[in-house]
Scaffold this active site. Structure first.
Site: not given
Length: 764
Positions: A251, A286-288, A290
């Site tokens: 995401c 998650s993206d890092c 996020a």
């Protein structure tokens, strides 16, 4: 967090292993008698058996990408974050040796150039090599089994700094690309019993902005209609999840219609799991950072515990970052989450590890024997070279190419002329070798002189004199320039789409010498080439993206005539004033009063070079093998569709064409099949790609044949609610871009029919 940050960390740390991967030992206690080691049970049952033994504290500690494991249970630490965008790449989960074994991995072209090949079997072959090398790295403790690749956000705006990571702008093309890529990476479509590696489709969803005029990806709220979400932004993700059965999804940083993507139950549950069937043996990361951004940047919640609870319950199973491990304990103590929420996330993670053979002995699985001898093999080197060759696009040629035998002395000029790691773009690993354009010229037998002349973004003319002097004594000039990782990168968007710095001034000075000039534009994004296209003294233009380890060789194979170009632009090349006509923050695809329309499907202006443009060293004639039907009955098409499969994948028809090489030069040919129609509600797309195929090595005078399969979903359009319809009316098929080589008109008769139902957002 950006790749560049972690690359700098990797270079600083040298070859120190932050984590050496080991496998759990099912032959000894404490795991020996746990059901996780019982290969007769299903993966989810096996995973749940060990996860239920975690304490609540251990569950929370293992919700982040750098998971500590549970030593008391025999579970080692594990980093879920490895990278392999176009080859095994430097990342927190991957380490390269300083020399010797595991000191390099095959470096293929960036996806934007791979996309320009329009060759699906090539994409699967590339992905198969990448996954083989990734497994070998893992077997020796140097990589994980989960790779945060591919990036399948459509490249709709030429300013986007990460467009180089994608296959292009067209959702159908990306969908076919990702279907073949996931097949090669994971070892099949939902392979049994073992995944080869786990891929991760990112960034979900509507993500294509980094930092544009103060609009930052971490806090940006993408306002997207259901029509555009269904038909454009999420179509590649549907292919990746529903059809290719990818094992993980990432995401994105941004919000979608007011809700941060990693906190959106509509995206992560309603669409992803309920509509597309993303089962509990698959997970979302998650993206890092996020997850932290839900509170910190979006200000969507009042506290950090509320943010992490919202993300976990929405379906974000892994936090790439530390927000979960830092704030889930408070969320648990405040009764914002339950132990069952944590177990669900951890069971999804460990179910995927079971499917990777993580707990099983090497003797029963096919990938644990891979080692250094399986990396950068001759076939892999050949494939990297072929991929670069197939993707390079010839935009303009007045007959100067291929170079005649009389051209022996070359001036290789420009900021890319002797490029090394720049040839790889971003998310790269250590290549076994890199052939620059200048080295490619030397290897091809030319007497070549290298003069940089300027830098990509520079304004100094100090190097012009040397470049002009070299041009005057050369038989031809090859100018190698374009964009670089300063101008376009993760975290940075462009504000213009003109040639950066004073490169055009240097090209003009080279033109003035009277020596023939060939311009090669590198970089992932397109630049307005109008001045060069219209110049009588620029003899040829090529676009070469980021071509990887063999880029220089591939380029001079084409320039010398050893190989023929057949790549096609996977993105539209707009005139420079496009950037003043639409803001990057405008997510609308269709044209409106203050939006000229995005991509070739909707753009109302005249592109400099259109999507699909690409010249050859020969000519082709294309004919229908059999005349296609003139009418189709919609009800019959729908009623005859295979009810066991999604109806949008049902065959509309297969159009067979015969392609004859009417020249003398052996060449590939990419057949692009478009459909256009005024059927259905306005506005109507200019045209849309519905099928393509690359034919290989057609000799002069010979004919090759292609079967272009078209699905119901390809000819359908989305209504304002996102549902797909087959509309009655008149349609036209066209093969190729201008000049169009073949056309056919047909009618769809009967009542228009809705073939899919897009899930509506219950919160709106």
């Amino acid at each position: 967090m950006t790749f560049r940050f972690f690359l700098l960390c990797a270079l600083y740390l040298g070859n120190v292993h932050a984590l050496v991967y080991t496998f759990p030992d099912c032959t000894t206690e404490p795991l020996k008698n746990n059901a996780v080691c019982d290969t007769t049970k299903d993966p989810k049952t096996r995973a749940a058996a060990v996860v239920k033994l975690f304490t609540t504290e251990e569950l929370m500690a293992n919700t982040v990408n750098l998971s500590p494991g549970v030593p008391r249970l025999g579970l080692p630490s594990y980093n879920w974050w490895s990278e392999a965008l176009h080859g095994v790449a430097l990342s927190p989960g991957v380490t390269f040796a300083a020399s010797g074994n595991f000191s390099s991995a095959t470096s293929f072209p960036q996806p934007i150039l791979l996309g320009a090949a329009f060759d699906d079997p090539l994409i699967k072959a590339v992905a198969t090599v990448i996954s083989t090398e990734a497994r070998a790295f893992n077997n020796f403790g140097r990589a994980g089994l989960d790779f945060f690749t591919p990036n399948i956000n459509p490249f709709k705006d030429p300013r986007w700094g990460r467009g180089q990571e994608t296959p292009g702008e067209d959702p159908y093309h990306i969908s076919q690309y990702v279907l073949n890529l996931i097949d090669g990476l994971q070892g099949g479509i939902d392979p049994k019993p073992y995944f080869k590696v786990i891929a991760d489709c990112k960034h979900y969803a509507a993500y294509d902005l980094e930092d544009w005029e103060g609009n930052i990806r971490n806090s940006f709220d993408a306002q997207v209609t259901l029509q555009d979400l269904s038909e454009y932004y999420l179509r590649p993700f549907q292919s990746c999840v529903r059809d290719a059965k990818v094992a993980s999804v990432m995401c994105s940083y941004n919000a979608v219609n007011g809700i941060p993507a990693c906190a959106s139950s509509y995206l992560l549950q309603t669409i992803l799991r309920d509509h597309w069937g993303f089962d509990d043996d698959r997970w979302v990361t998650s993206d890092c950072d996020a997850v932290a951004d839900i509170f910190r940047s979006h200000h969507f919640t009042a506290t950090f515990p509320e943010a992490v609870a919202l993300a976990l319950k929405a379906g974000t199973d892994i936090d790439c970052g530390t927000a979960y491990s830092s704030h889930l304990p408070d969320a648990f103590n405040q009764s914002l989450i339950t132990r069952a929420d944590l177990e669900k996330a951890l069971t999804r993670q460990y179910t995927s590890l079971v499917r990777l053979g993580y707990f099983d002995p090497p003797s029963v699985q096919p990938y644990r024997q891979l080692d250094w001898s399986d990396i950068n093999k001759p076939d892999a080197q050949k494939l990297a070279h072929q991929a670069a060759l197939e993707g390079i696009v010839l935009l303009k040629n007045d007959g100067i190419l291929p170079f005649k035998k009389t051209i022996k002395k070359l001036a290789v000029v420009g900021p890319w002329a002797d490029a090394t790691t720049l040839m790889q773009g971003n998310y790269f690993g250590v290549a076994p070798f890199i052939v620059s354009p200048f080295e490619g010229a030397i290897d091809a037998g030319y007497e070549a002189t290298f003069v940089p002349g300027t830098t990509v973004s520079g304004d100094s003319t100090a190097g012009f004199a040397a470049a002009v002097a070299a041009a005057r004594v050369a038989d031809a000039v090859v100018f190698a320039g374009g964009l670089d990782e300063v101008v376009e990168r993760e975290g940075t968007d462009r504000t213009t789409i003109v040639w950066p710095g004073n490169q055009l001034d240097l090209i003009s000075a080279l033109e003035a010498t009277g020596t023939p000039v060939v311009v090669v534009q590198f970089g992932g994004g397109q630049i307005d080439q109008s001045a060069l296209k219209n110049s009588q003294t620029v003899n040829a233009i090529l676009w070469a993206g980021y071509p990887g380890q063999s880029g220089g060789t591939a380029l001079f194979d084409i320039l010398s005539g050893k190989a023929s170009p057949a790549g096609r632009l996977p993105i539209t090349q707009y005139p420079s004033d496009y950037v003043s006509q639409v803001a990057m923050t405008d997510m609308r695809i269709r044209p409106s009063d203050n939006n000229p329309g995005r991509t070739y499907k909707w753009y109302q202006g005249t592109p400099v070079y259109e999507f699909g443009h690409g010249l050859h060293f020969t000519t082709f004639d294309v004919k229908w093998q059999h005349p296609p039907p003139n009418r189709y009955d919609i009800s019959r098409l729908v009623s005859s569709a295979d009810k066991a499969s999604p109806i949008d994948l049902a065959t509309f028809d297969i159009f067979n064409i015969a392609v004859r090489n009417t020249g003398k030069v052996v060449s590939d040919y990419v057949a692009l099949l478009f459909v256009s129609s005024a059927a259905g509600p306005a506005p109507h797309p200019n045209k849309q790609l519905v099928s393509y195929s690359r034919l290989h090595q057609i000799r002069g005078g010979n004919t090759s044949r292609a079967s272009l399969a078209v699905t119901l979903g390809s000819i359908a359009r989305a209504d304002t609610a996102g549902n797909l319809w087959i509309y009655s009316g008149s349609y036209q098929l066209t093969v190729d871009t201008g000049p169009v080589l073949l056309t056919h008109r047909f009618e769809l008769v009967g009542n228009s029919v809705q073939i899919t139902h897009w899930p509506q957002n219950p919160s709106t």
